[in-house]
Design a protein around this motif. Sequence first.
Motif, short mmCIF file in Angstrom:
data_model
loop_
_atom_site.label_atom_id
_atom_site.label_comp_id
_atom_site.label_asym_id
_atom_site.label_seq_id
_atom_site.Cartn_x
_atom_site.Cartn_y
_atom_site.Cartn_z
N ASP A 1 17.43 -2.03 3.98
CA ASP A 1 18.80 -1.50 4.03
C ASP A 1 18.25 -0.02 4.46
O ASP A 1 19.67 -0.05 5.60
N ARG A 2 17.90 0.92 4.31
CA ARG A 2 17.63 2.16 5.11
C ARG A 2 17.57 1.93 6.31
O ARG A 2 17.83 2.21 7.77
N ILE A 3 16.26 0.88 6.87
CA ILE A 3 15.66 0.71 8.41
C ILE A 3 16.49 0.04 8.92
O ILE A 3 16.93 0.20 10.01
N THR A 4 16.87 -1.37 8.69
CA THR A 4 18.70 -1.84 9.55
C THR A 4 18.77 -1.35 8.98
O THR A 4 20.07 -1.28 10.73
N ALA A 5 19.76 -0.51 8.66
CA ALA A 5 21.00 0.83 9.35
C ALA A 5 20.80 1.36 9.95
O ALA A 5 21.98 2.15 10.66
N ASN A 6 19.61 1.83 10.83
CA ASN A 6 19.60 3.06 11.58
C ASN A 6 18.49 2.86 12.72
O ASN A 6 17.45 2.04 12.14
N LYS A 7 18.72 3.03 13.81
CA LYS A 7 18.21 2.73 14.65
C LYS A 7 16.72 4.04 15.12
O LYS A 7 15.61 3.55 15.47
N SER A 8 17.01 4.78 14.74
CA SER A 8 15.59 5.65 14.39
C SER A 8 15.30 6.31 13.09
O SER A 8 15.50 6.56 12.42
N VAL A 9 13.64 5.70 12.60
CA VAL A 9 13.13 4.87 11.40
C VAL A 9 11.75 5.66 11.75
O VAL A 9 11.25 5.31 12.72
N ARG A 10 11.74 6.60 10.33
CA ARG A 10 9.60 6.72 10.68
C ARG A 10 9.93 6.61 9.24
O ARG A 10 10.02 6.60 7.54
N VAL A 11 8.68 5.44 8.49
CA VAL A 11 7.98 5.01 7.96
C VAL A 11 7.07 5.06 7.17
O VAL A 11 5.72 4.87 7.85
N GLY A 12 6.84 5.74 5.97
CA GLY A 12 5.16 5.94 5.09
C GLY A 12 5.62 5.28 3.76
O GLY A 12 6.14 5.70 2.71
N VAL A 13 4.48 4.59 3.60
CA VAL A 13 4.31 4.15 1.97
C VAL A 13 2.93 4.88 1.81
O VAL A 13 1.55 4.76 2.55
N VAL A 14 3.10 5.74 0.51
CA VAL A 14 1.23 5.47 0.15
C VAL A 14 0.82 4.98 -1.29
O VAL A 14 2.17 5.02 -2.25
N ALA B 1 6.12 -7.32 7.68
CA ALA B 1 6.63 -8.46 7.39
C ALA B 1 8.09 -8.65 8.04
O ALA B 1 8.33 -9.64 8.77
N ASP B 2 8.59 -7.54 7.55
CA ASP B 2 10.28 -8.05 7.51
C ASP B 2 10.21 -7.10 9.41
O ASP B 2 11.46 -7.13 9.64
N PHE B 3 9.83 -5.87 9.64
CA PHE B 3 9.92 -5.05 10.43
C PHE B 3 8.92 -5.03 11.07
O PHE B 3 7.89 -3.68 11.70
N PRO B 4 8.19 -5.84 11.21
CA PRO B 4 6.67 -6.00 12.43
C PRO B 4 6.85 -5.55 13.78
O PRO B 4 5.40 -5.04 13.68
N GLN B 5 7.68 -4.46 14.37
CA GLN B 5 7.91 -4.15 15.65
C GLN B 5 7.69 -2.06 14.97
O GLN B 5 7.21 -1.12 15.52
N LEU B 6 8.01 -2.31 13.74
CA LEU B 6 8.16 -0.12 13.05
C LEU B 6 6.33 -0.25 12.60
O LEU B 6 5.99 -0.98 12.18
N LYS B 7 6.61 1.07 13.33
CA LYS B 7 4.82 2.24 12.76
C LYS B 7 5.34 2.18 11.05
O LYS B 7 6.20 2.65 11.12
#
Length: 288
Positions: A223-236, A253-259
């Motif tokens: 939901d947060r990724i979808t709602a914003n243009k400038s996003v950085r994400v990490g999974v630990v 799978a949902d956001f294939p272009q996102l680093k």
Amino acid sequence: MPEKIAILADSGSDVPAELLNSYDNIEVTPMIVTMDGKEYRDNVDITPEEFYAALDHVDELPKTAAPTQGSVEAQVDKLRQRGFDHIIGITVSAHLSTSFGTFTNVARETTDIQMDVVNTKNIGIGSGLFAVYAEEMIDSGQSFDETMKFLKQSVKNSRTFFYIPSLKYLRAGGRIGRVAGLIGSVLNIKPVIATDSDGIYFPVAKARSEQKAISKMVNLVADRITANKSVRVGVVNGADVPLQEKVYDRLHADFPQLKIYRGSISPALGVHTGPGLVGVGVQIGEGE
């Protein structure tokens, strides 16, 4: 002359390893882990793998301490000697550690370098992603003042989410925050915990199984990724790579272009969460 801007984070911020390996303007000041009477510099004297292996055999639960002022000053001096004249300090939530206060004291006492500090009000990868955002702005030619402004503005919308199978370690370490109400529940509740706008833990979702808890966490992140243009994400993860990979695969799978960055949480954070954690940081940029 152009500004030479460096980044200094505490080890609880879990700056992605690939960022640390790619840039020479980033340093990390380690927190201290005390286990069985011996002190370790977080992620320097002890790795996450070594920490979790030892955790099974300790007589009492380990303790942690924020970086000392001397260790922060030493890192500032190291950056000074490399020619940097501006330093961006990045720390975990001031409600979860005294790192921010220590960094702020050093910044106040450092007169030959301009240093300012961001209280990310996040923890782990959620805080570490602020270093990613800062480096992006430095690379794009933003000034120190502009970079600090956007970093501080981005705090309000950035969040850390994590799932842990047991609240035992949060309770023992005193970092329980607003999650305390779940302790003692007769129900087998699997909570998803987040940092709120003040940087305090609270249960953002509850489920009756690990699978459902993970699904709820992934949905909150999406939901947060979808709602914003400038996003950085990490999974630990904290000693559960397979579960981390499940979360990563769903988000990818949902956001294939996102680093999406991946890594282990530092031992200093593992002290308070125990094994089995999977967390996701979502850093929302400003000013783009």
